[in-house]
Scaffold this active site. Sequence first.
Site, PDB file in Angstrom:
ATOM      1  N   ASP A  14       0.825  -1.224   0.000  1.00 18.62           N
ATOM      2  CA  ASP A  14       0.000   0.000   0.000  1.00 18.62           C
ATOM      3  C   ASP A  14       0.853   1.266   0.000  1.00 18.62           C
ATOM      4  O   ASP A  14       0.441   2.300   0.516  1.00 18.62           O
ATOM      5  CB  ASP A  14      -0.958   0.023   1.200  1.00 18.62           C
ATOM      6  CG  ASP A  14      -1.758  -1.255   1.333  1.00 18.62           C
ATOM      7  OD1 ASP A  14      -2.362  -1.656   0.325  1.00 18.62           O
ATOM      8  OD2 ASP A  14      -1.769  -1.857   2.417  1.00 18.62           O
ATOM      9  N   LYS A  17       2.445   2.123  -5.328  1.00 21.11           N
ATOM     10  CA  LYS A  17       3.219   1.641  -6.473  1.00 21.11           C
ATOM     11  C   LYS A  17       2.512   1.864  -7.799  1.00 21.11           C
ATOM     12  O   LYS A  17       3.150   2.208  -8.797  1.00 21.11           O
ATOM     13  CB  LYS A  17       3.510   0.144  -6.300  1.00 21.11           C
ATOM     14  CG  LYS A  17       4.380  -0.182  -5.089  1.00 21.11           C
ATOM     15  CD  LYS A  17       4.577  -1.679  -4.917  1.00 21.11           C
ATOM     16  CE  LYS A  17       3.323  -2.392  -4.466  1.00 21.11           C
ATOM     17  NZ  LYS A  17       2.859  -2.015  -3.114  1.00 21.11           N
ATOM     18  N   GLY A  18       1.188   1.646  -7.820  1.00 18.40           N
ATOM     19  CA  GLY A  18       0.448   1.700  -9.077  1.00 18.40           C
ATOM     20  C   GLY A  18       0.592   3.021  -9.788  1.00 18.40           C
ATOM     21  O   GLY A  18       0.839   3.081 -10.999  1.00 18.40           O
ATOM     22  N   ASN A  39      -4.763 -10.294  -5.058  1.00 20.02           N
ATOM     23  CA  ASN A  39      -4.755  -9.744  -3.697  1.00 20.02           C
ATOM     24  C   ASN A  39      -4.130  -8.359  -3.676  1.00 20.02           C
ATOM     25  O   ASN A  39      -4.195  -7.651  -2.680  1.00 20.02           O
ATOM     26  CB  ASN A  39      -4.003 -10.674  -2.742  1.00 20.02           C
ATOM     27  CG  ASN A  39      -2.592 -11.014  -3.206  1.00 20.02           C
ATOM     28  OD1 ASN A  39      -2.269 -10.918  -4.386  1.00 20.02           O
ATOM     29  ND2 ASN A  39      -1.749 -11.424  -2.278  1.00 20.02           N
ATOM     30  N   GLY A  41      -3.817  -4.373  -4.883  1.00 21.15           N
ATOM     31  CA  GLY A  41      -4.777  -3.327  -5.222  1.00 21.15           C
ATOM     32  C   GLY A  41      -4.026  -2.079  -5.621  1.00 21.15           C
ATOM     33  O   GLY A  41      -3.533  -1.348  -4.773  1.00 21.15           O
ATOM     34  N   HIS A  42      -3.871  -1.855  -6.924  1.00 21.70           N
ATOM     35  CA  HIS A  42      -3.095  -0.717  -7.405  1.00 21.70           C
ATOM     36  C   HIS A  42      -4.044   0.358  -7.934  1.00 21.70           C
ATOM     37  O   HIS A  42      -4.768   0.138  -8.892  1.00 21.70           O
ATOM     38  CB  HIS A  42      -2.107  -1.160  -8.488  1.00 21.70           C
ATOM     39  CG  HIS A  42      -1.033  -2.060  -7.943  1.00 21.70           C
ATOM     40  ND1 HIS A  42      -0.117  -2.710  -8.732  1.00 21.70           N
ATOM     41  CD2 HIS A  42      -0.725  -2.404  -6.665  1.00 21.70           C
ATOM     42  CE1 HIS A  42       0.706  -3.416  -7.962  1.00 21.70           C
ATOM     43  NE2 HIS A  42       0.338  -3.253  -6.714  1.00 21.70           N
ATOM     44  N   ARG A 144       3.520 -29.338  -6.782  1.00 22.96           N
ATOM     45  CA  ARG A 144       3.529 -29.861  -8.158  1.00 22.96           C
ATOM     46  C   ARG A 144       2.215 -30.538  -8.559  1.00 22.96           C
ATOM     47  O   ARG A 144       2.197 -31.428  -9.405  1.00 22.96           O
ATOM     48  CB  ARG A 144       4.721 -30.814  -8.364  1.00 22.96           C
ATOM     49  CG  ARG A 144       6.056 -30.103  -8.280  1.00 22.96           C
ATOM     50  CD  ARG A 144       7.219 -31.051  -8.230  1.00 22.96           C
ATOM     51  NE  ARG A 144       7.216 -31.795  -6.972  1.00 22.96           N
ATOM     52  CZ  ARG A 144       8.192 -32.615  -6.595  1.00 22.96           C
ATOM     53  NH1 ARG A 144       9.227 -32.817  -7.373  1.00 22.96           N
ATOM     54  NH2 ARG A 144       8.133 -33.247  -5.436  1.00 22.96           N
ATOM     55  N   GLN A 225       2.248  -5.959  -3.198  1.00 25.66           N
ATOM     56  CA  GLN A 225       2.467  -6.021  -1.743  1.00 25.66           C
ATOM     57  C   GLN A 225       3.750  -5.251  -1.386  1.00 25.66           C
ATOM     58  O   GLN A 225       4.011  -4.229  -1.989  1.00 25.66           O
ATOM     59  CB  GLN A 225       2.505  -7.472  -1.246  1.00 25.66           C
ATOM     60  CG  GLN A 225       1.174  -8.202  -1.313  1.00 25.66           C
ATOM     61  CD  GLN A 225       0.921  -8.843  -2.651  1.00 25.66           C
ATOM     62  OE1 GLN A 225       1.782  -9.479  -3.224  1.00 25.66           O
ATOM     63  NE2 GLN A 225      -0.274  -8.684  -3.180  1.00 25.66           N
ATOM     64  N   ARG A 305      -9.636  -1.229   7.067  1.00 23.59           N
ATOM     65  CA  ARG A 305      -8.884  -0.094   7.600  1.00 23.59           C
ATOM     66  C   ARG A 305      -7.441  -0.529   7.824  1.00 23.59           C
ATOM     67  O   ARG A 305      -7.176  -1.573   8.398  1.00 23.59           O
ATOM     68  CB  ARG A 305      -9.489   0.368   8.931  1.00 23.59           C
ATOM     69  CG  ARG A 305      -8.810   1.581   9.541  1.00 23.59           C
ATOM     70  CD  ARG A 305      -9.279   1.779  10.983  1.00 23.59           C
ATOM     71  NE  ARG A 305      -8.787   3.018  11.568  1.00 23.59           N
ATOM     72  CZ  ARG A 305      -7.552   3.209  12.030  1.00 23.59           C
ATOM     73  NH1 ARG A 305      -6.658   2.223  11.943  1.00 23.59           N
ATOM     74  NH2 ARG A 305      -7.185   4.359  12.551  1.00 23.59           N
ATOM     75  N   LYS A 332       2.941  10.128  -0.553  1.00 22.41           N
ATOM     76  CA  LYS A 332       2.025  10.608   0.484  1.00 22.41           C
ATOM     77  C   LYS A 332       2.682  11.563   1.484  1.00 22.41           C
ATOM     78  O   LYS A 332       2.293  11.612   2.655  1.00 22.41           O
ATOM     79  CB  LYS A 332       1.359   9.427   1.206  1.00 22.41           C
ATOM     80  CG  LYS A 332       0.353   8.690   0.324  1.00 22.41           C
ATOM     81  CD  LYS A 332      -0.618   7.876   1.155  1.00 22.41           C
ATOM     82  CE  LYS A 332      -1.816   7.447   0.320  1.00 22.41           C
ATOM     83  NZ  LYS A 332      -2.821   6.740   1.112  1.00 22.41           N
ATOM     84  N   LEU A 333       3.656  12.326   1.023  1.00 22.29           N
ATOM     85  CA  LEU A 333       4.271  13.343   1.876  1.00 22.29           C
ATOM     86  C   LEU A 333       3.219  14.335   2.356  1.00 22.29           C
ATOM     87  O   LEU A 333       3.263  14.811   3.497  1.00 22.29           O
ATOM     88  CB  LEU A 333       5.373  14.071   1.097  1.00 22.29           C
ATOM     89  CG  LEU A 333       6.140  15.149   1.848  1.00 22.29           C
ATOM     90  CD1 LEU A 333       6.955  14.540   2.981  1.00 22.29           C
ATOM     91  CD2 LEU A 333       7.044  15.927   0.894  1.00 22.29           C
TER      92      LEU A 333
END
Length: 432
Positions: A14, A17-18, A39, A41-42, A144, A225, A305, A332-333
Site C-alpha cells: 500500500d 506503487k500503481g 490480492n 490493489g493498485h 507440483r 504487496q 482499515r 504521500k508526503l
Amino acid sequence: MGNNVVVLGTQWGDEGKGKIVDLLTERAKYVVRYQGGHNAGHTLVINGEKTVLHLIPSGILRENVTSIIGNGVVLSPAALMKEMKELEDRGIPVRERLLLSEACPLILDYHVALDNAREKARGAKAIGTTGRGIGPAYEDKVARRGLRVGDLFDKETFAEKLKEVMEYHNFQLVNYYKAEAVDYQKVLDDTMAVADILTSMVVDVSDLLDQARQRGDFVMFEGAQGTLLDIDHGTYPYVTSSNTTAGGVATGSGLGPRYVDYVLGILKAYSTRVGAGPFPTELFDETGEFLCKQGNEFGATTGRRRRTGWLDTVAVRRAVQLNSLSGFCLTKLDVLDGLKEVKLCVAYRMPDGREVTTTPLAADDWKGVEPIYETMPGWSESTFGVKDRSGLPQAALNYIKRIEELTGVPIDIISTGPDRTETMILRDPFDA
C-alpha cells in the site's frame, strides 16, 4: 541508462506503487507483473478518473505499452475476466495489450474455499489473508499438483487433472474443516468457458524479455504487496505467499538477474499495515487516526482499515539490503501536512534493554520491541500537488534529507498527490 527497472514496495504494501508505475510507463515498452495475484490493489488516478487494478499490470491504460503477467503470478480466471470486462467497457482494448505466461498457476474456486476455511479455523490467530485463494494456489504450485494456464491447451487432460486435485482438496474441506465441497462440474465449466481467451494471450515471456533487452527496449517490472510481506524475508508467518523482493523479478518473469538495471523502492512517508503481524511504530492515538483519515488508509482490495504509524527506518533499511535499492520514490508526503512534529523510528529497544538497528528475524523476536524515535519539526504549509522541490517547506525538505541519511539511499521521486501529474522526478530511473 537503465532499461530494466523494478518498482516495488519497501514496507508492508500500500505504498503507492500503481501510480508510479503508471507514470514511469510513459517511456516503457513493457510492464510486467512477476508475483502475487489479485490480492494486490493498485490505484491509479488520471485526470481525476480513478482506476483500481488487482491483477492486470498498471501499464494497461497506456497505448503502445504491452502488459505481461509473468509465471510468478497466480492467476484467477474469474478475476481476470472481471477486470478485463471493466476495462473493455471503458474502451480499453485489453486483449491487444495483455500477454500471459503459460506457467502462471491458476486460482480456482477450491483455493478460495480452502483459504476461507483455514482463516476461520485459525480464529484469533488468523493471518488476515484477503481470502482470495492466493496461498493455497501457491501451495499447489510447490506441491507440483497445481494447474497452470498452459494446461488449458489440452482440455481433456485438464479435466482429468482437475478431477484429481479437487478430490484431494474436497476431502480436506469436508473432513478436516467441516466445510462444503466445491462442485467439480461448475469449476470445469467456468474454466472451459474462458480457456480459449486465456490461451490466445500466451507467449514465451522469458524469450520476449530477452529479445526486448537485446533491442534496448525499456521494461518496467511491477511489484505487488511490499518487502516486509515477503514469504522468506518478511515478518513470517504474517506474510504473503510470494517473493515480493527484487529476487522475485528473475524467478517470476524469466529475466536473467544480471539484467536488472535499477530498483526503485516505493516508500510511504509514514507506515501502514493491513491484517495481523508485527508493527513497532503503530499508533493508537489521535495521530494514528489523523494519518488514517488524511491518507484514506482503507485497502483497495478488501476495504479494510489499515493500521497506521510513524515511518520505521529500521525496517526500511532491511528493505534496502534485501532489494539492493537504487533509489526511493517518497509517496504521500502531503498526508503529514499540518502535524506539529513528525517522528522517525531510528532503532529498536529490545525487551532485555538492548538497542538494535536491524529488524528481528523470527516473528517471536518482534514481541516487546519498542521504537526509538527521532523527533523533527512538522510543517503547516500544504505540500499537496507541489511539483517542484523548491516549493516544499524547509521542514519537509529536512524530513526528506534525514530519510536519505538514515537509509543511505537517495529519494529520486517525490509524490505529492494521487494524480500522475502530482509528482517530482528528480532522477528518472530509465536515465539513471
